[in-house]
Design a protein around this motif. Structure first.
Motif, mmCIF file in Angstrom:
data_model
loop_
_atom_site.group_PDB
_atom_site.id
_atom_site.type_symbol
_atom_site.label_atom_id
_atom_site.label_comp_id
_atom_site.label_asym_id
_atom_site.label_seq_id
_atom_site.Cartn_x
_atom_site.Cartn_y
_atom_site.Cartn_z
ATOM 1 N N ALA A 191 3.572 -19.456 24.265
ATOM 2 C CA ALA A 191 3.723 -19.088 22.865
ATOM 3 C C ALA A 191 2.731 -19.870 22.021
ATOM 4 N N GLY A 192 2.355 -19.289 20.881
ATOM 5 C CA GLY A 192 1.297 -19.917 20.077
ATOM 6 C C GLY A 192 1.769 -20.544 18.787
ATOM 7 N N PHE A 193 3.059 -20.867 18.699
ATOM 8 C CA PHE A 193 3.579 -21.408 17.432
ATOM 9 C C PHE A 193 3.004 -22.783 17.092
ATOM 10 N N ASP A 194 2.577 -23.545 18.117
ATOM 11 C CA ASP A 194 2.086 -24.895 17.844
ATOM 12 C C ASP A 194 0.570 -24.938 17.649
ATOM 13 N N GLN A 195 -0.089 -23.763 17.606
ATOM 14 C CA GLN A 195 -1.530 -23.733 17.336
ATOM 15 C C GLN A 195 -1.757 -24.026 15.848
ATOM 16 N N THR A 237 14.972 -18.182 15.273
ATOM 17 C CA THR A 237 15.981 -18.360 14.226
ATOM 18 C C THR A 237 16.559 -19.771 14.269
ATOM 19 N N ASP A 238 16.945 -20.205 15.481
ATOM 20 C CA ASP A 238 17.591 -21.504 15.631
ATOM 21 C C ASP A 238 16.720 -22.647 15.120
ATOM 22 N N VAL A 239 15.433 -22.597 15.464
ATOM 23 C CA VAL A 239 14.564 -23.740 15.178
ATOM 24 C C VAL A 239 13.930 -23.635 13.785
ATOM 25 N N LEU A 240 13.404 -22.456 13.475
ATOM 26 C CA LEU A 240 12.655 -22.344 12.221
ATOM 27 C C LEU A 240 13.537 -22.517 10.995
ATOM 28 N N LYS A 241 14.824 -22.196 11.123
ATOM 29 C CA LYS A 241 15.683 -22.357 9.931
ATOM 30 C C LYS A 241 15.749 -23.828 9.519
ATOM 31 N N LYS A 242 15.550 -24.724 10.476
ATOM 32 C CA LYS A 242 15.558 -26.153 10.132
ATOM 33 C C LYS A 242 14.307 -26.520 9.343
ATOM 34 N N ALA A 243 13.189 -25.842 9.658
ATOM 35 C CA ALA A 243 11.971 -26.084 8.895
ATOM 36 C C ALA A 243 12.087 -25.435 7.513
ATOM 37 N N TRP A 244 12.657 -24.244 7.474
ATOM 38 C CA TRP A 244 12.802 -23.522 6.206
ATOM 39 C C TRP A 244 13.721 -24.288 5.244
ATOM 40 N N GLU A 259 13.896 -27.448 5.242
ATOM 41 C CA GLU A 259 13.233 -28.751 5.087
ATOM 42 C C GLU A 259 13.973 -29.904 5.756
ATOM 43 N N GLU A 260 14.761 -29.567 6.782
ATOM 44 C CA GLU A 260 15.428 -30.609 7.563
ATOM 45 C C GLU A 260 14.419 -31.325 8.454
ATOM 46 N N ILE A 261 13.509 -30.539 9.051
ATOM 47 C CA ILE A 261 12.461 -31.123 9.886
ATOM 48 C C ILE A 261 11.118 -30.574 9.406
ATOM 49 N N SER A 262 10.042 -31.224 9.823
ATOM 50 C CA SER A 262 8.722 -30.780 9.369
ATOM 51 C C SER A 262 8.284 -29.548 10.149
ATOM 52 N N ILE A 263 7.272 -28.870 9.609
ATOM 53 C CA ILE A 263 6.739 -27.674 10.268
ATOM 54 C C ILE A 263 6.246 -28.035 11.667
ATOM 55 N N GLU A 264 5.556 -29.209 11.766
ATOM 56 C CA GLU A 264 4.984 -29.602 13.056
ATOM 57 C C GLU A 264 6.086 -29.788 14.097
ATOM 58 N N GLU A 265 7.150 -30.473 13.695
ATOM 59 C CA GLU A 265 8.255 -30.695 14.636
ATOM 60 C C GLU A 265 8.860 -29.372 15.089
ATOM 61 N N ALA A 266 9.088 -28.475 14.104
ATOM 62 C CA ALA A 266 9.685 -27.183 14.418
ATOM 63 C C ALA A 266 8.780 -26.399 15.370
ATOM 64 N N GLU A 270 9.015 -27.870 18.880
ATOM 65 C CA GLU A 270 10.285 -27.575 19.547
ATOM 66 C C GLU A 270 10.368 -26.101 19.948
ATOM 67 N N LEU A 271 9.953 -25.239 19.014
ATOM 68 C CA LEU A 271 10.028 -23.807 19.278
ATOM 69 C C LEU A 271 9.103 -23.408 20.424
ATOM 70 N N THR A 272 7.890 -23.954 20.428
ATOM 71 C CA THR A 272 6.941 -23.615 21.493
ATOM 72 C C THR A 272 7.487 -24.054 22.839
ATOM 73 N N LYS A 273 8.099 -25.233 22.868
ATOM 74 C CA LYS A 273 8.655 -25.738 24.122
ATOM 75 C C LYS A 273 9.738 -24.782 24.643
ATOM 76 N N LYS A 274 10.655 -24.411 23.758
ATOM 77 C CA LYS A 274 11.745 -23.523 24.167
ATOM 78 C C LYS A 274 11.224 -22.160 24.601
ATOM 79 N N ALA A 275 10.263 -21.633 23.818
ATOM 80 C CA ALA A 275 9.725 -20.315 24.130
ATOM 81 C C ALA A 275 8.981 -20.342 25.463
ATOM 82 N N ASN A 276 8.196 -21.397 25.676
ATOM 83 C CA ASN A 276 7.458 -21.493 26.940
ATOM 84 C C ASN A 276 8.402 -21.585 28.131
ATOM 85 N N GLU A 277 9.496 -22.310 27.941
ATOM 86 C CA GLU A 277 10.491 -22.408 29.007
ATOM 87 C C GLU A 277 11.040 -21.029 29.358
#
Lengths: 300, 416
Positions: free
Chosen positions: B223-227, B386-393, B395-402, B405-412
């Protein structure tokens, strides 16, 4: 000799009829409860792919349970939910039942009003409350705004969403318990109260010395039933908390997590393991309650 | 003796009661009067009037095939299907989206249609090629396209007029969108300039593509979310919330953004043509093409009708699917302005069905559109988004962190 033989055949045919009478219920119980439980137990040792394909993985799912932070959070949420809904719910329904057991005007109207939430579908209750709670258009925040307070986001703020749900759960549960308590109260013989009156006991003493002890078997029954019910909370959370809500983590219950794994992520083996764990916890807590009851429940 | 009979009756009645449900199925399938009943499963309530009209037309041609509709809201649709497919109880004909088609085709729960299409000389050239590709798995076509949708920038003319901002057009880019959102936001009146929705199609996917990023790599393995392009695009999305130009994530879960928009609380938002039936009732609203980033891009996606492989009435189901994909059915969709029909050449009728809206914006979008990614695990990845990005939306976590995390889960999920 002849007599005892007759008694034996007589007894045997009695059994036959007895079993035949309960057979339909037994059949239903087996098909809809026992068999799924056994299957669930089996599936908790498997891993699922798409469309019902699964393979045996042994204890893998249970190992995963131990490391799952979301599960721990769900247990915490469910515990908070139980700690608030069960005691407060029981307390309030006893109060309501005692009040409605008096000779007051419009008694049956009050009883009906309190019982109405019980016959309403939980989904409908959740929808109505969701709108009452709505931060922009809801009634609560409108009322608060009249006195100049800016109301919170009742069901979207992770800090208070769970308590908003708890309030609805208590509200909708009072009627059901109230009816059971009412019948319990009516089973208490009048002569105890008459005796207490002659002895000059006040209403508070009467309540604690007569009503409460004699009601204790009913309280025990209600507390076991509401505890089991509270452990299985799902519908209110599912309906009131949006899937993309930031409050989901702080409100999701064990059953919600089960649903999430079983039907959204299609991780049915792990979901089955969660269900087994939940069953074990409920069994243990019910057993503890059974032991403790000897200390406070008076059966005569 | 009498007692005995009563007992037996009790048991027999009990058993009949249990099997009662299956009795109905048998009756409907057998067809007492030579009629066959097939079921049609879909999720959008807004399309019911169009679908009912199509079924009526279908029955003029095939009076012996009855169609029973089953609506399940999108939120539960695929969960219900999954369970139904496992139990062999899918509707005979049903809606499919690009996210799930690979999984369903490879799971062999829906039928390949190529052979039947060939036999009946059913032409697939009447539909946009990208949609045919989307529903082709392993060389076989599994779904007949019914419609397609791109993203448009919906806006409220009244709010624009009051703020003295000119309406959006094709010259707009990211900077202009932000600037306009600032001018349109009016805290006192409770009006937000823009709704930074947390949605993939018509949301962050569009922005990531416009910024030159990708969602899932060509080989379907990562997945390319962390690019950097994606992180920048996600950051641009969230910046509207951070700067107070958009309702917060919590506010948008309390009240759906589309509701805030149609009640005049939001000046602009991205949304698809499926909102036309709803928004056309409001004379203040109109739609324009979405602003461009480094390049022009919008997501395109279309639904198709598929046949379940457990159907007992394959012939009848195929006849219905053919009809659903016909020009006749597309024209009904066009006329009612529900969705952009996939049948080539019927789009103009759709556009003209609601003259007060600039529906050309959606058709223009098709030119530079990117299809939604479709792999076996798309559905699961959507859930993680949905699970991960809502935390960024929120502002619980930063965009980079989200993004990480999302890329890791998606790649798995992709490597499984």
């Amino acid at each position: 000799m002849k007599v005892s033989n007759l008694a034996k055949t007589r007894k045997r045919s009695d059994y036959f009829w007895a079993y035949l009478m309960i057979a339909p219920t037994m059949l239903g119980l087996f098909i809809f409860y026992l068999w799924p439980i056994a299957q669930n137990f089996y599936f908790s040792f498997t891993e699922w792919g798409a469309f019902g394909q699964y393979e045996w993985t042994g204890l893998d799912n249970y190992k995963r349970l131990l490391e799952d932070a979301a599960l721990l959070q769900a247990f915490k949420n469910t515990s908070i939910y139980i700690i608030f809904t069960v005691p407060i719910g029981i307390f309030l329904s006893i109060v309501v039942a005692v009040l409605l057991n008096q000779n007051i005007k419009g008694k049956s109207i009050y009883r009906t009003l309190y019982f109405l939430p019980v016959i309403t579908m939980p989904a409908a209750i959740a929808m109505v409350w969701k709108w009452l709670y709505n931060a922009d258009y809801g009634m609560f925040n409108y009322l608060l705004s009249l006195v100049g307070i800016e109301g919170p986001q009742w069901v979207s703020d992770p800090k208070i969403a769970l308590y908003s749900i708890i309030a609805v759960a208590i509200w909708s549960g009072i009627g059901y318990n109230m009816v059971i308590f009412l019948s319990g109260l009516q089973g208490i013989p009048k002569m105890y109260y008459e005796a207490a009156e002659i002895d000059g006991a006040g209403p508070v003493t009467v309540f604690f010395k007569i009503t409460l002890p004699l009601l204790s078997p009913v309280i025990f029954f209600v507390s076991i039933m509401s505890l089991i019910g509270a452990f299985q909370v799902f519908d209110l959370i599912f309906m009131m908390i949006g899937k993309s809500s930031t409050a989901l983590e702080s409100t999701q219950s064990i059953v919600y997590l089960f649903y999430q794994h079983a039907f959204v992520l299609n991780d049915k083996g792990y979901a089955a393991a969660i269900a087994v764990l939940l069953l074990a916890v409920i069994l243990i807590i019910t057993a503890i309650q059974m032991v403790l009851q000897k200390k406070w429940v008076h059966y005569d | 003796m009498k007692k005995w009979i009563i007992m037996l009756l009790t048991v027999v009645l009990g058993v009949i009661g249990l099997s009662g449900c299956s009795d109905n199925d048998a009756a409907s399938g057998g067809g007492k009067d030579g009629k066959v009943e097939i079921t049609y499963g879909f999720w959008d309530k807004k399309q019911v009037p169009a679908i009912e009209e199509i079924i009526k037309l279908f029955n003029e041609k095939y009076p012996d095939i009855q169609v029973k509709t089953e609506i399940t809201p999108y939120g539960q649709y695929f969960q219900k299907l999954e369970t139904a497919a496992t139990g062999g109880a899918l509707p005979d004909v049903l809606w499919m989206n690009g996210a799930h088609v690979v999984q369903y085709a490879e799971g062999k729960v829906i039928l390949p249609l190529s052979e039947m299409a060939e036999k009946d000389n059913y032409s697939l050239e009447n539909y946009p090629e990208s949609l045919i590709d989307l529903y082709t798995v392993g060389g076989d076509i599994y779904g007949i396209p019914k419609d397609y949708d791109t993203t448009g920038l919906w806006y409220n003319k009244k709010i624009f007029d009051e703020a003295g901002v000119s309406y959006p057009d094709e010259t707009w880019d990211w900077e202009k969108l932000k600037e306009a959102a600032k001018q349109l936001t009016d805290k006192e009146k409770g009006i937000w300039g823009y709704a930074a929705l947390m949605g993939n199609q018509g949301g962050y996917y569009d922005f990531i593509w416009q910024n030159g990023g990708y969602i899932i790599s060509e080989d379907g393995k990562s997945a390319g979310f962390d690019q950097p392009e994606a992180i920048e695009a996600l950051g641009y999305n969230v910046s509207f919330i951070k700067e107070g130009l958009s309702p917060t994530q919590a506010q948008m879960t309390e009240t759906a953004a589309s509701e805030l928009f149609s009640s005049g609380k939001i000046a602009m938002m991205f949304d698809g043509p499926w909102m036309v039936p709803e928004y056309k009732k409001n004379p203040d609203l109109d739609v324009a093409v979405v602003p461009q980033g480094k390049k022009r891009a919008v997501s395109i996606h279309g639904l198709s009708n598929v046949i379940s492989s457990n159907t007992k009435h394959k012939e009848e189901a195929w006849k219905f699917v053919q009809f659903l994909g016909s020009k006749e059915a597309a024209e009904v969709y066009a006329k009612t302005g529900t969705v952009i029909p996939a049948f080539n050449g019927t789009q103009d009728a759709w556009k003209e069905s609601v003259p007060n809206l600039n529906l050309q914006a959606f058709i223009d979008g098709a030119e530079y559109s990117v299809p939604l990614p479709s792999v076996e695990k798309t559905g699961e990845i959507w859930q993680y988004e949905t699970d991960v990005l809502k935390k960024a939306w929120s502002e619980e976590i930063s965009i980079e962190e989200a993004a990480e995390e999302l890329t890791k889960k998606a790649n798995e999920a992709l490597s499984k």
